[in-house]
Scaffold this active site. Structure first.
Site, PDB file in Angstrom:
ATOM      1  N   CYS A  73     -22.450  -9.749 -38.198  1.00  0.00           N
ATOM      2  CA  CYS A  73     -21.806  -8.474 -37.947  1.00  0.00           C
ATOM      3  C   CYS A  73     -21.144  -7.958 -39.212  1.00  0.00           C
ATOM      4  CB  CYS A  73     -20.806  -8.684 -36.816  1.00  0.00           C
ATOM      5  SG  CYS A  73     -19.767  -7.310 -36.435  1.00  0.00           S
ATOM      6  N   MET A  74     -20.384  -8.830 -39.932  1.00  0.00           N
ATOM      7  CA  MET A  74     -19.680  -8.297 -41.103  1.00  0.00           C
ATOM      8  C   MET A  74     -19.523  -9.289 -42.243  1.00  0.00           C
ATOM      9  SD  MET A  74     -17.012  -9.750 -39.144  1.00  0.00           S
ATOM     10  CE  MET A  74     -17.051 -10.776 -40.429  1.00  0.00           C
ATOM     11  N   GLY A 109     -17.753  -4.501 -35.572  1.00  0.00           N
ATOM     12  CA  GLY A 109     -18.428  -4.315 -34.304  1.00  0.00           C
ATOM     13  C   GLY A 109     -17.824  -5.092 -33.152  1.00  0.00           C
ATOM     14  N   GLN A 110     -17.002  -6.079 -33.445  1.00  0.00           N
ATOM     15  CA  GLN A 110     -16.475  -6.913 -32.373  1.00  0.00           C
ATOM     16  C   GLN A 110     -14.953  -6.810 -32.318  1.00  0.00           C
ATOM     17  OE1 GLN A 110     -18.785 -10.608 -31.457  1.00  0.00           O
ATOM     18  NE2 GLN A 110     -19.067 -10.645 -33.656  1.00  0.00           N
ATOM     19  N   MET A 166     -23.313  -1.573 -39.667  1.00  0.00           N
ATOM     20  CA  MET A 166     -24.404  -2.539 -39.768  1.00  0.00           C
ATOM     21  C   MET A 166     -25.520  -2.107 -40.719  1.00  0.00           C
ATOM     22  SD  MET A 166     -22.953  -4.744 -38.307  1.00  0.00           S
ATOM     23  CE  MET A 166     -21.348  -4.534 -37.576  1.00  0.00           C
ATOM     24  N   LYS A 182     -17.857   2.683 -22.240  1.00  0.00           N
ATOM     25  CA  LYS A 182     -17.746   1.235 -22.029  1.00  0.00           C
ATOM     26  C   LYS A 182     -16.301   0.877 -21.678  1.00  0.00           C
ATOM     27  CE  LYS A 182     -19.410   0.120 -26.114  1.00  0.00           C
ATOM     28  NZ  LYS A 182     -19.841   1.424 -26.610  1.00  0.00           N
TER      29      LYS A 182
END
Lengths: 914, 313, 256
Positions: free
Chosen positions: A180-181, A450-451, A413, A84
């Site tokens: 996400c968290m 995740g972000q 996750m 990515k």
């Protein structure tokens, strides 16, 4: 002979390839490849995707990003990227990039049922403002909401949070990072009193044991996994264990793979702690000095609505569990109760409350979690023998308990998106704290994100419904007062009532209690579980939905107004990754067409509101706080006038272009080095918004345990991000450890100095017995949390487990990666992974088109019975990037009742041929 | 002048010779064109069935209608059909193909034995439309042949096909056949096969009348050989024939219309006849018509006896 | 009469000669074309189960396209005259549409001639070609975390495996994909999925790239070779016939 032949083959092959790859590239080849690069200009940047935070170099030529490379100086990735990251340079050049505001129109004016047409920014803002004011005047601050993001740059998150909280006095701003968290956050706050990890990625190189829990790092944190793999390969003593519900790529290099039943991670953790106590492996000295024990109520529900008024018929049997739960055999043992007992869920409103218990009580709590019991509860693969499974659990306990071993636990996750997400997070700390293996190089429980700026923006800036910058919360009067002071607001401007979290914003849209919402850097209508409800709510209810996005997404499709947004390298920004590293980049190219960055959109919107429209008395249903009249926010205009504001001042003047901020001039040649700033240029009033606002925001954390460096520091040529707290220009490697963290008290060794929730009543496992609060400053909490069964489990009708997640090639809802032709070609669609035996039983074969049906909806996907994910019988998986395989129509919107994070990992489905 | 002369000419049967006149009425025209229209319908219909099955997924009772192409195909998912000539070539390469294609070839052979070998040429072969077009244009423009080539050459080409298949190990004609190229590319996507088709067209148009079908095509030659024994025939009613010659003028294989031989056999006996029916349409005396071989022979027997009797008398 | 018959005979002989010459010339050109067609590009990627020897396949294929009809993914095409592949035969271009390896192999079932060999029962046993990695341009071989070919491979772990080894210049492991000819079916899914501008993994005919270790040698670790305990004498040296001695030329001739 110790080595089996197969192993030998493997080792020898690896050596051979290592030699081949080690051959250096001839200088001539290098020179040749550099030829076309002569007029490319390079600057440092950050990868747009996951929370790893890889550094990249961005090359531009003639106003276009033409090349990127992994930044060789970036400590995270040292020049590497995943596939990515390799495509960072292409994400902004998708063919369907939005370049003009689009609004639903009919007969020349806005119509909810009209078709999208291009409009001017002026028209767009006019309608957006008109709609906002209509709702705001009718319903007050509770009627409007913002879907924020963990992909906001720090200035973006900050301007939006400030506009909503200080300007509109609404706490209805919540980021997709909730999904996400949020569970990680609750556990950080509850355990340590302060958010974010103690350690950092260097733990990988220091540890000898890496345990992954519900984290497919090989695919979801590829570059970090390359570091873990390197550690494993270069040191024979290093062991890797992968705990997962579905066998995945992370298992490929692991020494042991433990496939467990969804939700039973809670039981495994308690087994490990019981073992540690039994084996006397507790670090009593550490625990005594730095920890206390705690627990909380069990009857906290599952974060669903307390009513089935809005539920589909099929959903009702699950919905009712929000009110009462009938304990199954395992839960009964785990919670020391009786099978079949009906437990009214009394603590759904206060799930976070907890109290201190003694070590003896803690021991009593984990006592039922024997190896036999836990193995029975948790063994996930029916094809594995019980003995083998037990042996693996024991071996895992051996690794944790070995006093000579450093252990790092990673999760993402699998823990966070869990109906008891906060509990599993807390228990992993409990495990490490019991062992005294926390906050030291190579030892610690590390929450991956995740972000790209889930930490830097969503958490640190506080774009959550309950947060303010620097870990402060809206319901704490001292925090509000400090924020009001820093923001130069009249007292009691800030709303003390926690706003709607992201799932609740959706529910509020459905029941009409929110009628205006703005979606930013986020695709919540694809990313939120049980999507059929929310799509209907967006289109059928009387509301106005604005979506800022560079591309037409599902969310844009259900919107009423779409604002074209600048992407990462078209603006200035800073991101904060999972190891507290704040990294910055400059605007490299101008946005296309009329697209504008979110910060500009915020500022421009703020210009359309005067103080008298927002700072008068406001009704807030349900508001109850000390110093406030019930259900009301006071009129603060008089106080504002005393402070020198006029009721006619706009929010832009008061919140953003303040006297101090206007002093921060654009152009700023020292930092910009020739780069443009389309926001400053368009505003045209000579200030540098990103810098001014970052430095303003920075004040929240300085000397408040969250110190960031000044804006300019992050732009230094040599700097590749800094891990906060940055004190005297020095970043902090391991927090709470006196050797590394200046915030620790002298001589303490370790100091869990976080300030939140540091006074507790005491009690036993079931209840508070002593209401007096004991201070536990400088200490961390070791929680006991029992196993609880998942609210939805496979049954006769919906007979398979279903989980969603990511694949390496695509990111989140695919807004960017699906516009990179190469990535789309590589993985064009989300397949349903299923065990080949399950497929055969249903008369299905690989590549068949199948229906996936749950209580909430049904979707079609292609079946895959081999490859990257290898589910045991009874389990299935499909990634959520693919709009065409709309996984969230199937997923269950149960949340962890504490964190309100949805559980995307545990739904029951049936699968049949389409 | 001519008309006058013709009007007085008498046929061998003593009747005045009449010539073919295209009727003015549409229904009359349709009557003349009936075999032509029927042939085009069969040719295009088959092509459409093949095309629709591949490209539009045509099905009957869950089974694909007609897969493959003229080389080999399958009807409704169970009935194999195959080009016996192609199969023969493959077998000459010393490959024994699968049963399926052998059965398919046998079915086609049986059909050929029934309805005439070169019936395939006039009624199925897609290239026939191209060569017919060339012949029609040629007639309109009055183009003369560049050289004359024996129509027997096709048997040499046929022999050569079989020889080369054995020699080179590939089905020799199948690899260059403009018929297959045209058909395949119409069904499966167009490529340079058109060049070969245009080549045939130009050859037929400018160089040699009926050059491809009547002189070179080994597939036609193969069917001509097989067709000798076929059941379906053009019957020839000798007493009605005035030797006007209209049939030979229109016939793509005029050598088959040897009146003498036809009189003796009572039918067009040559395997080279394509059963196209053009001669039937233009015959002003209804001398020619489709009939079955044994039927014709049954009728002929007394005739022959009669003439023998007459001669004897 | 005599003259006439001799003229006729001569005419006949001339005609025979002309015919033979025509046939010979035509035959030569024709066979040249056939050879060009059949042999110039024998390396087309064929449907699964296609006879391994291109000569056999070329001979047997009747070019009917039933395999193309049967392919549910539109993978297979029939070569047009300009495709550079024996005309009319089925093939596919993996970078466009690879073979998705249907378990029931419909293309094989459709083949009426056996050019696609019905002996193939398990699609994993098909050998359409062999994937080959250009390690200079493969991202994973440079250290990037790609390995798409590995993850997308339908015979994952067997046809393509990933070997992990240290990168040495930083504390990251490399995840390098390796293709194993023993299991690679040549379906081309890897080639299709490869994210580089030109695919860094491609399906080719094994003959083009595969070497061969000599029959006289076994790699030390690949074959179990315990010492034979009861050795049996098999075969005998040539006895009786005294062959002429060798080496005499060298021993007797030439300077020292």
């Amino acid at each position: 002979m110790d080595l089996t032949r197969r192993e030998f083959l493997k080792t020898s092959a690896a050596t051979a390839t290592a030699t081949a790859a080690g051959i250096s590239v001839p200088a001539a080849v290098l020179a040749e490849s550099g030829k076309g690069d002569a007029d490319i200009q390079w600057d440092k940047g950050v990868c747009r995707f996951c929370g790893t935070g890889c550094g990249i170099m961005v090359g531009t030529k003639d106003g276009r990003v033409v090349a990127t490379k992994g930044d060789p100086d970036a400590p995270v990735n040292k020049g590497l990227n995943c596939i990515k990251g390799y495509f960072n340079g292409k994400i902004q050049y998708g063919q369907d990039r939005l370049t003009q505001p689009l609004m639903r129109m009919k007969d020349g004016k806005f119509d909810k049922n009209g078709k999208f047409q291009a409009v001017s920014w002026e028209t767009a803002f006019d309608e957006m403002t008109r709609q906002f004011k209509k709702t705001y005047n009718e319903m007050g601050p509770a009627g409007v909401a913002v879907f924020g993001s963990g992909q906001y740059t720090i200035p973006e998150g900050y301007t939006m949070a400030k506009l909503m909280k200080a300007g509109f006095r609404s706490n209805n701003i919540d980021p997709n990072a909730r999904h996400c968290m949020a569970s990680a956050v609750v556990a950080f706050i509850q355990t340590f009193g302060i958010d974010e990890p103690a350690g950092n990625y260097d733990d990988i190189e220091h540890t000898d044991t890496v345990i992954t829990w519900g984290a497919n790092m090989a695919e979801c944190h590829p570059i970090l996994w390359a570091r873990v793999s390197d550690r494993r390969l270069t040191n024979d003593n290093v062991k890797l264990v992968n705990l997962t519900t579905i066998s995945n790529q992370t298992s490929d290099i692991a020494d042991s793979e433990i496939v467990f039943k969804p939700g039973s991670d809670l039981a495994i953790q308690n087994y490990l702690m019981r073992e540690i106590i039994k084996r006397n492996a507790v670090d009593h000295d550490f625990v005594k000095k730095h920890c206390v024990f705690a627990t909380g109520p069990y009857d906290i529900g599952y974060g669903m609505r307390p009513t089935d008024k809005y539920a589909f018929e099929a959903e009702k049997d699950i919905q009712v569990k929000e009110l009462r739960v009938t304990l199954d055999k395992h839960e009964a043992i785990a919670q020391r109760r009786k099978e079949g007992e009906v437990v009214e869920q009394k603590n759904t409103k206060k799930p976070v409350k907890h109290w201190m218990i003694s070590f003896e009580e803690f021991k009593r709590g984990v006592e039922p979690y024997t190896l036999d019991f836990v193995a029975e509860v948790s063994k996930g693969d029916a094809n594995e023998s019980m003995d083998q499974y037990k042996a693996k659990l024991k071996a895992l306990a051996d690794l944790y308990a070995d006093p000579k071993r450093k252990v790092t636990s990673f999760w993402t996750m699998g823990f966070n998106q869990h109906y008891r997400g906060s509990w599993v997070n807390e228990q992993i700390y409990a495990l490490h704290l019991l062992l005294g293996k926390q906050a030291m190089p190579g030892n610690g429980a590390f929450s991956l994100t995740g972000q790209p700026s889930a930490c830097g923006t969503a958490r640190e800036v506080g774009t959550f419904a309950h947060r303010l910058p620097a870990d402060m919360v809206v319901f704490n009067p001292k925090h509000r007062a400090r924020s009001e002071k820093l923001w130069k607001l009249p007292a009691n401007t800030l709303n003390p009532k926690v706003g709607s979290h992201i799932t609740k914003i959706m529910r509020d849209l459905e029941d009409g209690s929110i009628k205006w919402a703005w979606v930013q850097v986020n695709n919540p209508f694809q990313a939120t579980a049980n999507a059929n409800h929310w799509i209907k709510a967006a289109r059928k209810m009387d509301n106005f939905l604005v979506v800022s996005d560079p591309y037409p997404t599902v969310s844009a499709k259900v919107a009423d107004l779409i604002l074209p947004t600048a992407m990462i390298f078209e603006k200035w920004g800073l991101y904060g990754n999972a190891e507290r590293r704040t990294q910055a980049w400059r605007q490299q190219v101008a946005p296309p067409g009329e697209a504008m960055a979110d910060v500009w959109q915020h500022l421009e919107f703020a210009k359309r509101f005067t103080l008298k429209e927002v700072w008068g008395e406001k009704t807030v249903p349900g508001l109850k706080a000390k110093g406030f009249e019930d259900g009301k926010l006071p009129d603060v205009l008089a106080e504002a006038q005393k402070m020198g504001y006029s009721p006619e001042d706009t929010l832009y003047d008061v919140l953003f272009a303040t006297k101090d901020n206007l002093k921060v001039k654009w152009p700023d040649t020292a930092v910009a080095k020739g780069h443009g700033n389309h926001i400053a240029e368009k505003l045209g009033d000579g200030w540098f918004p990103e810098k001014a606002l970052f430095n303003e925001y920075r004040e929240f954390g300085v000397n408040f345990q969250h110190d960031l460096a000044e804006f300019d520091v992050y732009y230094g040529d040599k700097v590749r991000g800094l891990k906060w707290p940055v004190i005297d220009g020095k970043e902090t490697q391991w927090r709470f450890n006196e050797k590394y963290d200046p915030y620790c008290a002298k001589g303490s060794g370790f100091d869990f100095y976080g300030k939140a929730l540091k006074a507790l009543p005491s009690g036993d496992l079931d209840k508070v017995t002593k209401k007096d609060k004991t201070s536990l400053a400088h200490k961390a909490k070791i929680f006991f949390r029992p196993y609880a069964a998942p609210p939805e489990q496979p049954d006769k009708n919906y007979d398979l487990w279903f989980s969603t997640g990511r694949v390496l090639e695509h990111w989140h809802t695919g807004t960017m990666t699906r516009r990179v032709p190469e990535l789309h070609r590589a993985v064009p669609t989300a397949q349903l992974f299923m065990n080949p035996d399950d497929a055969e039983k249903r008369g299905l074969k690989r590549n068949d088109l199948v229906w996936i049906e749950s209580r909430r909806g049904k979707i079609k996907a292609l079946l895959e019975t081999q490859g990257r994910n290898r589910p045991a019988p009874g389990y299935t998986f499909a990634a959520f990037f693919d709009e065409g395989v709309f996984v969230n129509k199937v997923c269950l919107d149960v949340t962890c009742p504490m964190s309100k994070e949805e559980d995307f990992k545990k739904a029951a489905i049936k699968v049949y041929k389409a | 002048m001519n008309d006058k002369q013709q009007s007085v000419r008498l046929g061998p049967n003593g009747k005045p010779v009449r010539y073919f006149v295209m009727p003015d009425s549409l229904s009359g025209k349709l009557q003349v064109w009936r075999y032509l229209l029927l042939r085009r319908a069969v040719q295009l219909g088959l092509l459409l069935l093949f095309f629709g099955t591949v490209n539009w997924d045509w099905k009957i009772a869950e089974q694909p209608v007609l897969t493959g192409n003229l080389s080999s195909s399958e009807l409704l998912g169970f009935l194999p059909l195959a080009d016996p000539f192609a199969v023969l070539q493959i077998m000459l390469t010393r490959q024994i193909p699968q049963q399926e294609v052998l059965i398919g070839a046998a079915i086609i052979l049986a059909a050929v034995a029934l309805i005439g070998g070169r019936t395939w040429c006039a009624w199925v072969c897609p290239l026939n439309m191209v060569t017919d077009l060339a012949a029609w244009t040629r007639r309109r423009l009055g183009i003369k042949d560049v050289f004359i080539l024996s129509r027997q050459i096709r048997y040499t080409v046929l022999a050569l096909t079989l020889f080369l298949s054995a020699l080179t190990g590939v089905a020799a004609f199948e690899w260059i056949s403009p018929i297959s190229m045209l058909h395949r590319e119409l069904i499966y996507g167009i490529g340079a096969g058109w060049i070969a088709v245009i080549g045939v067209f130009l050859f037929d148009l400018f160089i040699l009348r009926n050059g491809w079908c009547g002189h070179l095509c080994p597939l036609g030659a193969f069917y001509a050989v097989i067709g000798k024994v076929a059941l379906l025939r053009i019957a020839f009613d000798t007493p009605t024939c005035t030797h006007c010659g209209e049939c030979a003028k229109i016939c793509p294989e005029p050598q088959v219309l040897n009146i003498k031989a036809a009189s003796v056999a009572g039918m067009i006996a040559s395997g080279e006849c394509t059963n196209c029916g053009r001669c039937i349409a233009v015959c002003p005396e209804d001398t020619l018509k489709f009939d079955l071989r044994h039927h014709i022979q049954n009728q002929q027997v007394p005739n022959t006896t009669e003439s023998q009797q007459r001669r004897a008398a | 009469m005599n003259t006439k018959s001799s003229t006729t005979r001569r005419d006949f002989l001339v005609k025979m000669g002309q015919g033979a010459a025509l046939a010979a010339t035509g035959g030569l050109i024709w066979s040249y074309l056939l050879n060009q067609q059949a042999r110039a590009t024998p390396f087309a990627i064929r449907p699964p189960g296609a006879l391994a020897d291109p000569d056999d396949f070329n001979a047997r294929c009747i070019k009917c396209g039933q395999c193309v009809d049967a392919c549910p993914y539109d993978t297979l095409k029939l070569a047009t005259a300009d495709a550079g592949i024996p005309i009319g035969t089925p093939y596919f271009i993996p970078r466009e549409i690879p073979c998705y390896m249907c378990e029931d192999i419909p293309c094989l079932k459709a083949c009426p001639t056996g050019a696609i060999d019905p002996a193939l029962e398990n699609i994993d046993d098909s050998r359409m070609g062999l994937a080959v990695i250009d390690i200079e341009n493969c991202l994973s071989w440079q250290g990037l975390r790609c390995e798409i070919c590995f993850r997308e491979c339908p015979v994952q772990g067997k046809a393509i495996s990933v070997e992990h080894h240290p990168r040495r210049i930083s504390k990251h492991a490399m995840f390098v994909p390796l293709v194993h000819s023993s299991d690679c079916t040549g379906c081309g899914i890897c080639e299709k999925a490869c994210p580089t501008e030109e695919a860094a993994i491609r399906v080719v005919q094994p003959e083009l790239v595969q070497g061969k270790i000599g029959d006289h040698y076994r790699l030390g670790w690949t074959v179990d070779t315990p010492i034979t305990q009861e050795f049996e004498i098999r075969g005998k040296p040539d006895a009786g016939d005294r062959a002429p001695p060798t080496g005499l030329d060298y021993l007797n001739e030439g300077p020292l």
